[in-house]
Design an enzyme around this catalytic site. Structure first.
Site, PDB file in Angstrom:
ATOM      1  CE  LYS B  78      21.717  46.337  57.325  1.00 22.25           C
ATOM      2  NZ  LYS B  78      21.454  47.487  58.227  1.00 22.25           N
ATOM      3  CB  SER B 153      24.294  47.174  60.828  1.00 21.92           C
ATOM      4  OG  SER B 153      23.128  47.759  60.302  1.00 21.92           O
ATOM      5  CB  SER B 177      22.646  50.857  60.319  1.00 25.59           C
ATOM      6  OG  SER B 177      23.052  50.224  61.505  1.00 25.59           O
TER       7      SER B 177
END
Lengths: 480, 488
Positions: B78, B153, B177
């Protein structure tokens, strides 16, 4: 109207650790800008603080030396505000639960004793430095140096227990002595490793309720502290006398103008939005850790002062002067060890040694005469090899050359004349040359004896052993 | 194709010399380059970096050095995890050109294990969002249907595993997330116990809630990834000293006697019928496998969303203060920004997106003088009550099962204008962050629209092993995890 000032102090002291509070960067002062930085103390994205336990031990030392209650659990908190030299946008500090509560110091000011209590000691980190001056484009730009960012501090907050500017200055002086003595802080106010703010209010004499307090910042010497408090008391008294109201505000001491200037009002005060620092677990200090720190503590000034009186038979005044700093006390004790005469050592250290050092603006650590050398000098006096007055000259030469006392005395022939035959020869010459004085003495005018002694000393270049010279002169006059 | 076979298979093939890490890396790069235009799942694909790492793995093998546990396994992380020398943006304009000088601990551990980093994945800006639509670089898309969100996310990290560009990726989970996008993309997503994996180098959103964890296409790969990531780190004071058990040997031990708690009251409202059906079917499978279902109560779970949005925003308002234009990242044009204050205002106005600004303002308010007790302190008190709820539940059960999300993946744009609806998408996931417990999302079915649905298991502190074992049991009795999206 007569007013009573009420004064409290907030002192920031850098802890003398090798590395910063929350990272491994060096804390050395004076390195080239931004050479002692890393992701943590630069507040780079993703970096996290890890507590330096050397800083905790030094904070505990300060807490124990000042008689505070160490808290078994304390909590770090974030103090949020924006400033370019504050890299994370918050300072890691302690707020609701500091590392230590209470404690204090006993002061003697103008012969009166006063207890100044502490509210608390908390740990925090220093910010970087904004450099507004000294660059070609300083009119347009501010430069930043983050070497100081993350250096560990303790903030020591006193109760509003002081009543005069002199007490404020005395407290700060004594506190500095303690912190330096126990190795927590280097006492260097010029480099900013020790800084002081004052909270000052006044109230009509005899009233209990406090007046409105004003915080005065930037008091980085004992003199400025005292002057700023004096100024602030007068300023507030003036405001009240003219029917005005003292505003709660933060003021800055301007040392060149010799006055305080308003920095921000209560309305402009920051809302720091403190909350517990989620990146650091609570700081838990067990009893065994406190005891380990206590066991490693050097003797504190108050205890040493008592010991100097007991062990060396010194007057309390001498003991007070000699225990002002750890190094001065150590110098004294080494001198005593070398000569065995505590009172003489005390007189020499407090007298000639401090006078010479003060003249040169040097600290005890820079003294050119070692305690062992000074002890040697005192031994020469005690053995009668040199007189006290000659000894002062010898001391000056020791200071200038670094040579030992006996070497200087031997090389320059400064030893007292203790040889009776040699002295008799001089005395005979003096008596022969001063027939009038001799006659007057014998006629009962005893005062001329002093004159004749002086002539004998002069005849020997000041080196006559005074006691022996007296004795032989009297013999000669009486026999004649 | 080897990429579809998963991390363990790739590692074994590379270690045995059946294939080179470089060859696997080229496959992954090819697939990523081909699929990313449609998925927008990578913010940045770094072929040079990946090929260098793969060559290093091959060199070590040639020299006869031991292959790491992830030797030659392509991975993606990420874009809120720092990689030295590689742009790390958190999908924010304010960090558009930020290149960290250091590796996050999780990234360094992947590297040490022989993994090959293909690139950085798209996410909601600073991990704030549940749909990936808050990315400054546009939303990633769901590989099962590009009109739908991959979740957020960590949407990009879920999408690249679902699309089989890489078998393993890293995400971060502050309120769901990792688990929510795992559910939406039909992959395994594990949020470890708070403190299990170092946060050093993870761009902080909410420090007391954030946790780094893996995505994988199957439970075994997730267990392998966690065993590489987990363990104490001297750079993170909140990282636990807890020993990490060997997670792989117990995966196949089954769940006979496992007590599975079901908070019936909590999961009865507002759950989509397809999700409910998949959840109920999963409970049946668990029971068939030997587990006992036990009703539990989590009376304070209904407060989890408001508590979360007080705690998380408060911490975020402080964590994001460092993005001030002074030392790194975007700085407003100094000729336009006159005073220091204006420079701050303009930098942050230009650099942050709307949701990030909203949360900074909420958090600033929550911590303000006069409101702290009513909001922040009260939220922390409820957090304690929620922790007790779970303690009481875990006195009677070994794991707690819930749907991961109340709905299947929604359409991009569907909730973009309604933050409160968006926040409710995390209703079942935020509790695990608030109490610091490990939780896993596992594929458990599909909606009528052929979109993935996930089930969430929450475990005791540091008991990821039980979650993985239960997950592996489900895998052996279903084939949801083996389904691949049409694009892959």
């Amino acid at each position: 109207m007569r007013y009573e000032p009420v004064i409290g102090l907030e002192i920031h002291a850098q802890l003398q650790t090798q590395t910063k509070a929350f990272c491994g960067c060096s804390t050395r002062f004076g390195a080239s800008p931004n050479s002692q930085v890393c992701p943590v103390c630069l507040g780079l994205p993703g970096a996290l603080p890890v507590l330096n336990h050397e800083a905790v031990d030094l904070a505990l030392r300060a807490a124990l030396a000042l008689g505070c209650e160490v808290q078994p659990t304390s909590i770090f908190a974030r103090k949020n505000y924006f400033y370019p030299d504050l890299p994370k946008g918050y300072q890691i500090s302690q707020f609701e639960r500091p590392i230590a509560l209470g404690g204090g110091l006993r002061l003697t000011v103008d012969g009166a004793e006063r207890w100044v209590g502490l509210t608390r000691i908390h740990m925090e980190e220093d910010a970087g430095k904004s450099l507004h001056e000294g660059f070609l484009d300083s009119e347009r730009r501010t430069y930043l140096d983050f070497n100081r960012s993350g250096v560990p501090l303790i903030e020591i907050v006193t109760e509003p227990d002081m009543r005069t500017p002199a007490e404020g200055a005395e407290f700060f002086t004594r506190l500095r002595d303690v912190l330096v003595w126990i190795g927590v802080n280097d006492g260097n106010m010029e480099e900013g490793s020790l800084r002081c703010d004052a909270n000052v209010s006044i109230r009509p004499a005899g009233r209990d309720a406090f007046g409105t307090k004003v915080e005065v910042k930037n008091l980085n010497s004992f003199r400025y502290l005292q002057k700023a408090i004096e100024f602030e008391i007068e300023r507030q008294a003036d405001v009240l006398d003219r029917g005005g109201r003292v505003l709660q505000e933060t003021r800055l001491w301007d040392s060149s103008a010799g006055r305080t200037l308003s920095m921000r009002s209560k309305e402009e005060a920051h809302d720091y939005r403190y909350f517990p620092e989620p990146d650091l677990p609570p700081l838990v200090v067990g009893a065994s850790r406190v005891e380990a720190v206590r066991a490693s503590m050097p003797e504190l000034p108050a205890a040493r002062r008592v010991r100097f009186v007991d062990q060396y038979g010194l007057p309390d005044y001498d003991a007070g002067v000699l225990t002002q700093s750890a190094s001065l006390a150590a110098y004294f004790e080494r001198t005593v060890a070398a000569c065995g005469n505590a009172k003489a050592a005390s007189n020499w250290v407090m007298g000639e040694l401090l006078r010479v050092l003060n003249e040169r603006g040097e600290g005890i650590g820079e003294a050119a005469v070692s305690p062992e050398s000074l002890g040697g000098l005192i031994q020469l006096i005690d053995r009668g090899t040199i007189s006290s007055s000659i000894a002062k000259d010898v001391f000056a030469r020791m200071h200038a050359t670094g040579a030992a006392a006996d070497a200087i005395v031997a090389a320059e022939g400064l030893a007292q004349i203790g040889d009776e035959a040699a002295l008799r020869t001089v005395i005979d010459e003096v008596l022969a040359a001063n027939g009038d004085a001799v006659a007057q003495y014998r006629a009962g005018k005893a005062a001329t004896f002093g004159f004749l002694v002086g002539q004998v000393m002069k005849g020997t270049g000041g080196k006559a052993n005074p006691k022996l010279a007296n004795q032989l002169l009297r013999q000669a006059l009486e026999q004649g | 194709m080897l990429l579809d076979a998963g991390a363990v298979a790739i590692r074994n093939a590379v270690a045995a010399g059946e294939v080179t890490a470089t060859a696997v890396c080229e496959m992954a790069l090819e697939r990523a380059a081909r699929l990313n235009p449609g998925l927008n799942a990578f913010n940045h694909i770094d072929a040079d970096h990946a090929l260098r790492q793969a060559a290093a793995v091959d060199d070590r093998r040639r020299r006869g050095e031991p292959a790491g546990p992830l030797a030659g396994v392509p991975v993606a992380v990420k874009d809120n995890l720092c990689v030295r020398g590689m742009r790390t943006t958190a999908s924010s304009r304010i960090l558009e050109r930020f290149v960290p000088p250091y590796d996050a601990t999780a990234v360094a551990r992947l590297d040490a294990a022989g993994a090959v980093l293909i690139g950085k994945t798209n996410c909601d800006e600073f991990a704030m969002g549940s749909s990936n639509e808050n990315s400054a670089f546009g939303a990633a898309r769901n590989p099962w249907n590009p009109a739908h969100t991959p979740g957020g996310s960590s949407g990009g990290s879920a999408a690249v595993v679902a699309a089989r560009c890489v078998p393993v990726s890293l995400g971060s989970d502050t309120g769901g997330s990792i688990r929510q996008p795992a559910a939406f993309c039909g992959v395994v997503g594990l949020k470890p116990t708070y403190g299990r994996v170092s946060r050093y180098g993870l761009l902080a959103f909410a420090s007391s809630l954030d946790q780094v964890g893996p995505f994988a296409s199957n439970v075994t790969d997730a267990a392998l990834a966690l065993s590489v990531l987990a363990g104490p780190d001297p750079m993170d004071a909140t990282c636990a000293h807890e020993p990490v058990p060997d997670l792989l040997p117990t995966l196949g031990d089954g769940i006979v006697g496992l007590r599975v708690g079901v908070p019936r009251a909590f999961v009865s409202e507002g759950v989509d019928p397809d999700v409910r059906a998949a959840f109920d079917a999963t409970l049946d499978i668990l029971r068939d496998a030997g587990a006992t279902l036990v009703d539990v109560e989590l009376p304070h779970a209904r407060y989890a969303i408001p508590v979360y949005y007080l705690v998380a925003t408060a911490e975020a308002s402080s964590n994001l203060a460092r993005y001030d234009g002074v030392r790194f990242g975007h700085r407003a044009d100094p000729s336009a920004a006159g005073t220091l204050r204006e420079m701050y205002f303009r930098t942050r106005d230009e650099g942050f997106g709307a949701e990030v600004k909203r949360r900074i303002m909420l958090g600033t308010y929550v911590l303000s003088a006069g409101y702290y007790d009513a909001f922040y302190l009260k939220a922390q008190q409820v957090r304690t009550l929620l922790r007790r709820d779970y303690e009481e539940a875990f006195a009677r059960v070994d794991v707690v099962a819930m749907p991961t999300t109340p709905t299947p993946p929604f359409l991009l744009g569907e909730k973009a204008d309604d933050p409160l609806q968006m926040y409710l998408a995390d209703i079942f996931t935020v509790s695990a962050n608030l109490v610091g417990l490990p939780a896993i999302s596992l594929p458990c079915g599909f909606s009528r629209e052929q979109l993935p649905i996930g089930v969430q298991l929450t475990g005791r502190r540091f008991d990821e092993a039980t979650l993985l074992r239960a997950g592996r049991t489900l895998e052996t009795r279903t084939s949801w995890h083996a389904a691949t999206p049409p694009v892959a």
